[in-house]
Design an enzyme around this catalytic site. Structure first.
Site, PDB file in Angstrom:
ATOM      1  N   TYR D  61      -0.504 -32.053  39.875  1.00 31.12           N
ATOM      2  CA  TYR D  61      -1.582 -31.268  39.266  1.00 31.12           C
ATOM      3  C   TYR D  61      -1.230 -29.786  39.379  1.00 31.12           C
ATOM      4  O   TYR D  61      -0.625 -29.360  40.364  1.00 31.12           O
ATOM      5  CB  TYR D  61      -2.921 -31.543  39.975  1.00 31.12           C
ATOM      6  CG  TYR D  61      -3.541 -32.879  39.619  1.00 31.12           C
ATOM      7  CD1 TYR D  61      -4.488 -32.982  38.601  1.00 31.12           C
ATOM      8  CD2 TYR D  61      -3.179 -34.038  40.295  1.00 31.12           C
ATOM      9  CE1 TYR D  61      -5.063 -34.201  38.269  1.00 31.12           C
ATOM     10  CE2 TYR D  61      -3.745 -35.271  39.975  1.00 31.12           C
ATOM     11  CZ  TYR D  61      -4.701 -35.340  38.953  1.00 31.12           C
ATOM     12  OH  TYR D  61      -5.270 -36.545  38.625  1.00 31.12           O
ATOM     13  N   GLU D  62      -1.629 -29.016  38.386  1.00 29.10           N
ATOM     14  CA  GLU D  62      -1.192 -27.626  38.355  1.00 29.10           C
ATOM     15  C   GLU D  62      -1.808 -26.772  39.453  1.00 29.10           C
ATOM     16  O   GLU D  62      -1.377 -25.642  39.682  1.00 29.10           O
ATOM     17  CB  GLU D  62      -1.447 -26.993  36.986  1.00 29.10           C
ATOM     18  CG  GLU D  62      -2.905 -26.772  36.659  1.00 29.10           C
ATOM     19  CD  GLU D  62      -3.056 -25.932  35.396  1.00 29.10           C
ATOM     20  OE1 GLU D  62      -2.911 -26.496  34.320  1.00 29.10           O
ATOM     21  OE2 GLU D  62      -3.331 -24.730  35.502  1.00 29.10           O
ATOM     22  N   SER D  63      -2.807 -27.307  40.147  1.00 33.85           N
ATOM     23  CA  SER D  63      -3.338 -26.592  41.299  1.00 33.85           C
ATOM     24  C   SER D  63      -2.322 -26.536  42.437  1.00 33.85           C
ATOM     25  O   SER D  63      -2.542 -25.832  43.416  1.00 33.85           O
ATOM     26  CB  SER D  63      -4.620 -27.257  41.774  1.00 33.85           C
ATOM     27  OG  SER D  63      -4.398 -28.649  41.944  1.00 33.85           O
TER      28      SER D  63
END
Lengths: 200, 264, 200, 264
Positions: D61-63
């Site tokens: 996930y881009e987090s």
């Protein structure tokens, strides 16, 4: 870290013994950024560095780049993407995830920049319990894990072994002299005799 | 390096010129918040400062340790104790890019194998030919960017006419280049070397010419001695002063620190 | 994170209500790199990004830069250096050192890129005990610390509070309609009435 | 979105077209090692895949969470559970620069508000005038670089003639640009969208023209319906197939996952 006085390197450079060396010299900041670019899939990195030094005259690999917004000139260094990256870490789990902590330096970048990687570890554990300051390299970016306890010797592995300072001191004496060094190579490395520096 | 001599102050124990150098260097960190520390002489002086007059001094080592609080002299910039005692440990790329490069660190503390009248530092090669040097030195390390980006720089080096030369054989780290305006032209944002501390005295750059000028002689050292140990015509400040001799506390702490070197 | 459907933002853009907006639009990767450049004291950052998108036509702040080694063209974005950076973190010690953990996003970069910074924290503790995944911002790069428990609401603070999802849902209804939103502004923000979304 | 209809396979429980879409999308992750996941439909499908046929699938996930193993659907890319269950959590700059950008992630899983025949994605504005759009969409997020740098891309989107258009109003994330060779010209290193999964069927780019062509219809959907829900002349593959209906296990797991959405 802390590699001592580099007697052999210096003898090779100044006297070409045992053979001449080809050198490409960078600052630490420059090298760190070369690994960053390599890990990032970029062809180069930009930094404030090298300006006014004579290092720029000794390699084609320090150039300049102009900021497209401010017009400012900055140093550029090319990405470093080794064929193989080898690092030592504290431990891995059975899936090949690697965990390291303490001063991790540029180790993550070295692995991520390399086409393949080998990580030597102190031990393999069932589970990598999270711990402060730990960095985990997922198994899918590590090509091989090899269990090599003490693989950082004479340097240290945080939480596993201390720096063997006596070895560094003994090594300085061995490395200082060509004959002593050659004998050490023959006896210890080639014939497998006990390392006199270790017994120091 | 040279033999111990008795201080002119009768109530101070004997001290070596190296000890005087480390003490003088540690004092250069008075009222400094953050210091980027090279290993060797700078590390000794920075730790002496932290153990005496500057307990809040933030030591930054290029291995990535911010706010390390070693209770002995670290064996290398990668000494595990630096990580154990740091406020924060970051990667090497981060220490250079996020911490050093933007000029966050007030003082860069550097050693020098060779230094010239404009405080340029050579730690690469002695001799005119890079490819075939007379002496190969350890190399740049983190010094070029420390010299470029710290608020200002303090250099600690033993003085001799071989080390303090008119023009370094190789500029590894820029002081003032060839003189006034060069740092600005090169885009170097720190103020550069403001003090060079040796075993004989202290030099500072002349505000106009940027040339290093002797501002202090350590106790017992003569101007003659300092000039003999300098390859260029060393100027002396009009108000040339004598460095305060090491105090008992400074010497005690320094010797305790130095003793830790052999302890591991 | 997870800001919902942005009804008010969209109304402002499409209908200029309550006033027209000036927009500069970037991708997340572009914004992250703008903070990185800002934190690094560089005027710009280089990335593989934006290529072929219409985003490049809407701002002067996406340009290209040529690799001085390979000749390759890459995207460049200018550094972002806010006057003030404000983040929320879990805790600080009495000296003002800040500790945060979990998903820290681009918070370190936001603080380091800003001329001044304010960090709101859940609590102040005597000692920041090291913990897995924690990042420490030393006091000397933090301008102010303010104790604001629940300061991330309706988002969460790892280890302190969970995401208030009901609030997000209630907020979506409030934000959807101009009148409801205006009433909410008047009652809750201006007159200090209990927040109906909170009681949801 | 549309009402549930009974599957032609008598032994399968009723399922909605949305469920069919999520199931078909999850199957697109067969034999995939790593997947960069957008929130919403892609996240549902990726987690369904991990909970059924692909337990070893690495979700990114881009987090900044690498190898997150959520047991419910995350409420946002910043959901704390993603960090709690990840193999490693890195910063947002790092996830983009060290992990996405070099092409380490095999599949990028994206949603789309509007998509065109060359699989270009628009999540920015509907309407011709960027400054005065008819509809303002949420924006780019991480999609442009996911679409550029992942090994290949899978798009999940509900099909309608408003969403599946001849040419998007705004290219937020590049599919095949204006046709063959455009990705190479633009320096995009991933292979681009290889599959677009809708609530009606599955489209894949034609190898020559790069245009999206229908390769599968979901059970009970006609070619007519798919064409009506497409703004361009939708071609169909010579071997147009019918998607396998959701299995009982797929449906059970999907519904269990969906039920977690309201649980917090």
């Amino acid at each position: 870290p802390g590699v001592g006085s580099l007697h052999r390197f210096r003898d090779a450079v100044t006297h070409g013994w045992p053979g001449p060396l080809e050198l490409e010299e960078h600052s630490h900041a420059g090298m760190a950024n070369r690994y960053v670019a390599g890990a990032s899939g970029l062809p180069f990195a930009v930094l404030r560095g090298y300006g006014g030094t004579d290092l720029v005259h000794q390699t084609e690999n320090i150039r300049s780049v102009t900021c497209p917004f401010t017009g400012e000139e900055l140093a550029a260094v090319p990405a470093l993407n080794p064929d193989v990256g080898i690092i030592h870490a504290q431990r891995a789990d059975r899936d090949g995830n690697v965990q390291m902590w303490g001063i991790t330096g540029v180790q993550k970048e070295a692995v991520l920049a390399s086409a393949r990687s080998i990580v030597t570890v102190e031990e393999v554990v069932d589970e990598l319990e999270p711990r402060p300051g730990a960095v985990v390299l997922p198994a899918w970016v590590v090509t091989y894990v090899a269990v090599v306890p003490g693989g950082a010797h004479p340097s240290y592995a945080q939480g596993y072994s201390e720096r063997d300072n006596a070895y560094y001191q003994a090594w300085d004496e061995i490395g200082r002299d060509r004959d002593t060094f050659t004998r050490w190579l023959d006896d210890v490395v080639r014939a497998g005799a006990p390392d006199p520096a270790r017994s120091a | 390096m040279t033999a111990a001599r008795t201080s002119p102050a009768a109530d101070v124990a004997a001290w070596t010129t190296d000890e005087m150098m480390s003490v003088a260097a540690s004092r250069a960190l008075a009222d400094v918040g953050t210091c980027f520390v090279g290993i060797g002489l700078p590390s000794t002086a920075a730790n002496l400062a932290r153990a005496t007059h500057a307990p809040g001094l933030v030591l930054v080592y290029e291995s990535g340790t911010l706010g390390a609080k070693p209770d002995r002299l670290p064996l290398s910039i990668g000494d595990g104790m630096l990580a154990d005692t740091a406020d924060s440990v970051v990667t090497v790329p981060e220490i250079f890019n996020y911490w050093l490069q933007p000029g966050r660190v007030e003082v860069g503390f550097l050693g020098a194998a060779q230094i010239d009248r404009f405080a340029n530092i050579n730690t690469t090669v002695i001799g005119d030919d890079y490819a075939h040097p007379t002496v190969r030195l350890p190399g740049a390390g983190g010094a070029p960017e420390i010299a470029a980006s710290c608020g200002h720089v303090v250099v600690v080096a033993r003085q001799s006419s071989r080390a303090f030369v008119d023009r370094v054989d190789f500029i590894t780290s820029v002081g003032f280049g060839r003189g006034p305006g060069d740092r600005e032209r090169l885009g170097l944002r720190g103020a550069g070397p403001q003090m060079v501390i040796t075993d004989l005295g202290i030099m500072e750059p002349d505000r106009q010419s940027c040339e290093l000028v002797l501002t202090h002689l350590h106790p017992g050292v003569t101007l003659e001695q300092a000039r003999e140990a300098t390859d260029w015509e060393l100027g002396a400040a009009a108000d040339l002063a004598t460095t305060l001799a090491p105090t008992t506390e400074e010497l005690e702490v320094l010797r305790r620190l130095e003793a830790t070197k052999g302890s591991r």
